[in-house]
Design a protein around this motif. Structure first.
Motif, mmCIF file in Angstrom:
data_model
loop_
_atom_site.group_PDB
_atom_site.id
_atom_site.type_symbol
_atom_site.label_atom_id
_atom_site.label_comp_id
_atom_site.label_asym_id
_atom_site.label_seq_id
_atom_site.Cartn_x
_atom_site.Cartn_y
_atom_site.Cartn_z
ATOM 1 N N UNK A 10 -75.539 -3.914 -82.128
ATOM 2 C CA UNK A 10 -75.049 -2.715 -82.822
ATOM 3 C C UNK A 10 -75.248 -1.473 -81.961
ATOM 4 N N UNK A 11 -76.232 -1.498 -81.098
ATOM 5 C CA UNK A 11 -76.449 -0.374 -80.185
ATOM 6 C C UNK A 11 -75.548 -0.481 -78.960
ATOM 7 N N UNK A 12 -75.500 -1.665 -78.368
ATOM 8 C CA UNK A 12 -74.808 -1.811 -77.084
ATOM 9 C C UNK A 12 -73.290 -1.848 -77.182
ATOM 10 N N UNK A 13 -72.730 -2.503 -78.182
ATOM 11 C CA UNK A 13 -71.263 -2.621 -78.245
ATOM 12 C C UNK A 13 -70.594 -1.245 -78.317
ATOM 13 N N UNK A 14 -70.996 -0.357 -79.246
ATOM 14 C CA UNK A 14 -70.375 0.971 -79.252
ATOM 15 C C UNK A 14 -70.668 1.760 -77.967
ATOM 16 N N UNK A 15 -71.853 1.559 -77.399
ATOM 17 C CA UNK A 15 -72.214 2.256 -76.168
ATOM 18 C C UNK A 15 -71.290 1.826 -75.028
ATOM 19 N N UNK A 16 -71.070 0.523 -74.916
ATOM 20 C CA UNK A 16 -70.124 0.006 -73.915
ATOM 21 C C UNK A 16 -68.742 0.630 -74.122
ATOM 22 N N UNK A 17 -68.308 0.708 -75.384
ATOM 23 C CA UNK A 17 -66.978 1.263 -75.668
ATOM 24 C C UNK A 17 -66.890 2.737 -75.257
ATOM 25 N N UNK A 18 -67.952 3.507 -75.509
ATOM 26 C CA UNK A 18 -67.902 4.922 -75.123
ATOM 27 C C UNK A 18 -67.895 5.080 -73.606
ATOM 28 N N UNK A 19 -68.552 4.161 -72.901
ATOM 29 C CA UNK A 19 -68.495 4.196 -71.434
ATOM 30 C C UNK A 19 -67.081 3.848 -70.986
ATOM 31 N N UNK B 47 -76.606 7.546 -66.585
ATOM 32 C CA UNK B 47 -77.134 7.656 -65.229
ATOM 33 C C UNK B 47 -77.443 6.243 -64.731
ATOM 34 N N UNK B 48 -76.760 5.823 -63.697
ATOM 35 C CA UNK B 48 -76.856 4.451 -63.193
ATOM 36 C C UNK B 48 -78.280 4.104 -62.767
ATOM 37 N N UNK B 49 -78.989 5.035 -62.139
ATOM 38 C CA UNK B 49 -80.352 4.750 -61.694
ATOM 39 C C UNK B 49 -81.228 4.336 -62.875
ATOM 40 N N UNK B 50 -81.162 5.096 -63.968
ATOM 41 C CA UNK B 50 -81.984 4.786 -65.141
ATOM 42 C C UNK B 50 -81.674 3.398 -65.665
ATOM 43 N N UNK B 51 -80.405 3.091 -65.800
ATOM 44 C CA UNK B 51 -80.014 1.812 -66.392
ATOM 45 C C UNK B 51 -80.347 0.639 -65.488
ATOM 46 N N UNK B 52 -80.289 0.814 -64.192
ATOM 47 C CA UNK B 52 -80.701 -0.243 -63.277
ATOM 48 C C UNK B 52 -82.206 -0.476 -63.390
ATOM 49 N N UNK B 53 -82.978 0.607 -63.409
ATOM 50 C CA UNK B 53 -84.430 0.498 -63.549
ATOM 51 C C UNK B 53 -84.783 -0.181 -64.871
ATOM 52 N N UNK B 54 -84.159 0.271 -65.949
ATOM 53 C CA UNK B 54 -84.452 -0.309 -67.267
ATOM 54 C C UNK B 54 -84.055 -1.778 -67.326
ATOM 55 N N UNK C 125 -70.927 1.428 -65.965
ATOM 56 C CA UNK C 125 -70.955 2.853 -65.629
ATOM 57 C C UNK C 125 -70.476 3.072 -64.193
ATOM 58 N N UNK C 126 -70.886 2.196 -63.297
ATOM 59 C CA UNK C 126 -70.431 2.307 -61.905
ATOM 60 C C UNK C 126 -68.922 2.126 -61.801
ATOM 61 N N UNK C 127 -68.400 1.210 -62.601
ATOM 62 C CA UNK C 127 -66.968 0.903 -62.519
ATOM 63 C C UNK C 127 -66.096 1.949 -63.217
ATOM 64 N N UNK C 128 -66.492 2.355 -64.420
ATOM 65 C CA UNK C 128 -65.615 3.173 -65.260
ATOM 66 C C UNK C 128 -65.874 4.673 -65.173
ATOM 67 N N UNK C 129 -67.107 5.062 -65.099
ATOM 68 C CA UNK C 129 -67.381 6.500 -65.178
ATOM 69 C C UNK C 129 -68.603 6.866 -64.352
ATOM 70 N N UNK C 130 -68.552 6.612 -63.060
ATOM 71 C CA UNK C 130 -69.750 6.891 -62.269
ATOM 72 C C UNK C 130 -70.047 8.382 -62.179
ATOM 73 N N UNK C 131 -71.295 8.718 -62.448
ATOM 74 C CA UNK C 131 -71.773 10.074 -62.221
ATOM 75 C C UNK C 131 -72.555 10.007 -60.920
ATOM 76 N N UNK C 132 -71.971 10.487 -59.876
ATOM 77 C CA UNK C 132 -72.584 10.382 -58.554
ATOM 78 C C UNK C 132 -73.312 11.658 -58.155
#
Length: 172
Positions: free
Chosen positions: A24-33, A41-48, A85-92
């Motif tokens: 329930x948390x991840x599916x909508x989050x994926x859709x918003x991405x 932020x890719x760094x945070x998500x890779x670390x997590x 996030x890297x593929x669709x909306x990277x914040x570099x």
């Protein structure tokens, strides 16, 4: 034995609830991405992702049972967020402090290999997880409209269900 059955069933129910809340948390989050509304932020998500998967293995090794499964699945989904996030909306727009948090987290990850107990691994990985918040907090301060607070609220509820589902309570 009869007293153990209701406890086991409630643990399974909390484990199932934790899994439902994970999706329930991840599916909508994926859709918003995917739609470009959220730019994690890719760094945070890779670390997590790295820390969460390792914690799931540590919990399983300490007898956490069904309560560790939502954590493991969450870790895999977390890596998915980083890659999407890297593929669709990277914040570099990485700044020096982001790199510092990434380097500190990555340098701490190998320490879990050197630990002798699941508890010490979880302590090290909790520190790594906290370091993962650095880049995201900095980004949310700069660009609050690029993050999704609902995801984090559902994740808090999921984590409460995970704790209730653990079959063995320990510091791990």
């Amino acid at each position: 034995m009869t007293d153990a059955l209701p406890t086991l069933l409630s643990k399974q129910a909390f484990g199932a609830l934790a899994l439902v809340l994970t999706f329930a948390a991840f599916v909508p989050y994926y859709l918003t991405i995917w739609r470009g509304e959220t730019r994690p932020h890719v760094f945070s998500w890779f670390i997590w992702g790295a820390g969460t998967v390792i914690v799931a293995f540590a919990q399983l090794s300490d007898g956490a049972g069904i309560g560790a499964w939502p954590i493991g699945i969450s870790g895999l989904l977390t890596f998915g967020v980083a890659f999407l996030a890297l593929k669709k909306s990277p914040d570099l727009s990485f700044v020096r402090i982001d790199w510092l948090f990434l380097i500190l987290a990555l340098s701490a990850l190998p320490l879990w290999f050197l630990t002798n107990t699941a508890l010490s691994a979880v302590i090290v990985l909790t520190v790594v997880d906290l370091l993962g918040f650095g880049p995201s907090v900095r980004k949310v301060i700069d660009k609050p409209h690029e993050e999704n607070a609902t995801f984090f609220a559902v994740a808090i509820a999921r984590n409460a269900a995970v704790i209730a589902a653990l079959e063995n309570y320990s510091w791990t």
